[in-house]
Write an enzyme that holds these catalytic residues in place. Structure first.
Site, PDB file in Angstrom:
ATOM      1  N   ALA A  70       0.813  -1.221   0.000  1.00 12.54           N
ATOM      2  CA  ALA A  70       0.000   0.000   0.000  1.00 12.54           C
ATOM      3  C   ALA A  70       0.843   1.266   0.000  1.00 12.54           C
ATOM      4  CB  ALA A  70      -0.946   0.000   1.191  1.00 12.54           C
ATOM      5  N   GLN A 180      -6.760  -0.556   6.246  1.00 14.73           N
ATOM      6  CA  GLN A 180      -7.300  -1.085   7.512  1.00 14.73           C
ATOM      7  C   GLN A 180      -8.797  -1.370   7.422  1.00 14.73           C
ATOM      8  OE1 GLN A 180      -5.355  -2.029   9.884  1.00 14.73           O
ATOM      9  NE2 GLN A 180      -3.465  -0.900   9.511  1.00 14.73           N
ATOM     10  N   CYS A 324       4.474   1.999  12.131  1.00 10.13           N
ATOM     11  CA  CYS A 324       5.370   2.635  11.169  1.00 10.13           C
ATOM     12  C   CYS A 324       6.091   3.824  11.787  1.00 10.13           C
ATOM     13  CB  CYS A 324       4.593   3.114   9.953  1.00 10.13           C
ATOM     14  SG  CYS A 324       3.569   1.833   9.272  1.00 10.13           S
TER      15      CYS A 324
HETATM   16  N1  PMP Z   1      -1.889   2.715   4.945  1.00 13.24           N
HETATM   17  C1  PMP Z   1      -2.262   2.323   6.178  1.00 13.24           C
HETATM   18  C2  PMP Z   1      -3.512   2.900   6.756  1.00 13.24           C
HETATM   19  C3  PMP Z   1      -1.518   1.386   6.878  1.00 13.24           C
HETATM   20  O1  PMP Z   1      -1.902   0.999   8.095  1.00 13.24           O
HETATM   21  C4  PMP Z   1      -0.341   0.858   6.278  1.00 13.24           C
HETATM   22  C5  PMP Z   1       0.521  -0.164   7.006  1.00 13.24           C
HETATM   23  N2  PMP Z   1       1.039   0.287   8.229  1.00 13.24           N
HETATM   24  C6  PMP Z   1       0.014   1.292   4.992  1.00 13.24           C
HETATM   25  C7  PMP Z   1      -0.780   2.225   4.359  1.00 13.24           C
HETATM   26  C8  PMP Z   1       1.245   0.774   4.297  1.00 13.24           C
HETATM   27  O2  PMP Z   1       1.028  -0.517   3.821  1.00 13.24           O
HETATM   28  P1  PMP Z   1       2.230  -1.461   3.339  1.00 13.24           P
HETATM   29  O3  PMP Z   1       2.852  -2.019   4.576  1.00 13.24           O
HETATM   30  O4  PMP Z   1       1.574  -2.509   2.488  1.00 13.24           O
HETATM   31  O5  PMP Z   1       3.162  -0.616   2.553  1.00 13.24           O
END
Ligand code: PMP
Length: 376
Positions: A70, A180, A324
């Site tokens: 994402a 989510q 993150c």
């Molecule tokens: N958007 C949201 C709302 C997320 O919670 C996350 C994951 N922490 C991401 C984007 C990023 O997704 P990915 O780990 O697949 O890059």
């Protein structure tokens, strides 16, 4: 017993996803772009996953493009749509509580000449479609708004906002980060009025390193990664067939049970909140009507990281806000009115339908002990 309550950070891949990945790695290992039979076999299983993801959104297979996750989908949505539509219209509207992959991409576009408006919740901690519509004007090329907030579980009024925006400004491109929300709430591209939708596999019991973007037919996105013209040139690079087929397998498994699982997890959330209510010093940061999969609380007086490590010493895994952000104080919580001591002591508990009441009991007991033993 290990108690994993950090499912908003990532989930355990389901057996079906693992089996699909193994099959793609052992039997169907061809390059889907190759013209021989091995390539065709890989392409067939990849396209079957594409159809599964498309069906889950009520969309056409031709609208689904696989990415590395994402973060990449969000980058492609913001950078790609602003490049396609932002030559004259230089404004972008986002919510002030987006994931870093949207927020920081918007901040980068800001440096490159776009004007970014970040819409905050009102005093009551809630979002209203009208505030987004008022932030848009004829110079706006793009609006991006997540569906479910990853830190609090707050459900954003995406459908109301996008339909109102499209009514007044039909040319504005609408993007939603559904990471989510996907496979937790029913998401249909058409009824959401979304031009672009970002998805991630590892939050839904798929494997890390793969995601998708839905691009509505006719909507233009300038590619960020160029090269071999895979994914119809929207995202070059040999597709990760094992991860993609695992993604498809996870969606196949979860799609039929969205509402049952929602009910079940709602029951778990209620159970958890009842138990937490009995622990002195614990306050709740998630809205009552938020996604039950994410519960944010504060163990007031105990710094998140210290409590997190205390829980970890008992093999209980939760997060301090967003995984993150690696422990940094969360600007997102502040937007929702959770500041200072409450923000410093925030913990995120995120569940799946497989979470049990016994696991929640273990967590609550340990938290109670932590409230007594841990020094701020
Ligand atoms: N958007 C949201 C709302 C997320 O919670 C996350 C994951 N922490 C991401 C984007 C990023 O997704 P990915 O780990 O697949 O890059």
């Amino acid at each position: 017993m290990e108690v994993y309550l950090d499912n908003a950070a990532t989930t355990k891949p389901c057996a079906e996803a693992v089996a699909a990945a193994v099959e793609a790695m052992t039997d169907k290992y061809g390059n889907p772009s190759s013209l021989h039979r091995a390539g065709l076999e890989a392409q067939i299983i990849m396209d079957s996953a594409r159809k599964t993801v498309a069906d889950s959104l009520g969309a056409d297979s031709g609208c689904i493009y696989f990415t590395s996750g994402a973060t990449e989908s969000n980058n492609l949505a913001l950078r790609g749509a602003s490049a396609a539509y932002g030559r004259k219209r230089k404004k972008i509207v986002i919510s002030a509580v987006e994931h870093a992959s949207v927020e920081e991409t918007a901040a980068d576009l800001e440096k490159k000449g776009f004007e970014v408006t970040r819409v905050s919740p009102r005093e009551d901690g809630r979002y209203y479609a009208a505030d987004f519509v008022n932030a848009c004007d004829d110079d706006t090329c793009l609006i991006s708004m997540m569906y479910v907030n990853n830190e609090t579980g707050y459900i954003m009024p995406v459908k109301e906002t996008f339909s109102a925006v499209k009514r007044r400004f039909p040319d504005i491109i609408t993007h939603t980060d559904c990471v989510q929300a996907y496979m937790k709430l029913p998401i249909k591209s058409g009824s959401l009025c979304a031009d672009l939708i970002s998805l991630s596999a590892h939050k839904i019991h798929g494997v890390k390193g793969v995601g998708a973007i839905y691009i509505k037919k006719g909507v233009r996105v300038i590619p960020v990664v160029t090269g071999g013209k895979q994914e119809k040139g929207i995202r070059s690079g040999t597709e990760s067939v094992p991860l993609i087929t695992a993604f498809g397998a996870a969606v196949n498994k979860l799609a039929p049970t969205i509402s049952e699982r929602y009910e079940k997890v709602s029951g778990l959330k209620k159970y958890l909140l009842d138990k937490l209510g009995g622990i002195e010093g614990v306050t709740f940061n998630s809205p009552e009507d938020g996604s039950p999969y994410v519960v944010n609380i504060s163990a007031v007086g105990k710094r998140s990281e210290i409590m997190l490590h205390f829980l970890e010493s008992r093999e209980i895994y939760v997060s301090s806000g967003s995984a993150c952000s690696k422990g940094q104080q969360s600007g997102v919580l502040g937007q929702f009115g959770i500041r200072d001591k409450r923000a410093d002591s925030a913990l995120r508990i995120s569940m799946t339908a497989e979470t049990t009441e016994t696991e929640l009991d273990i967590f609550c007991e340990a938290l109670k002990e932590g409230m007594e033993k841990v020094r701020g």
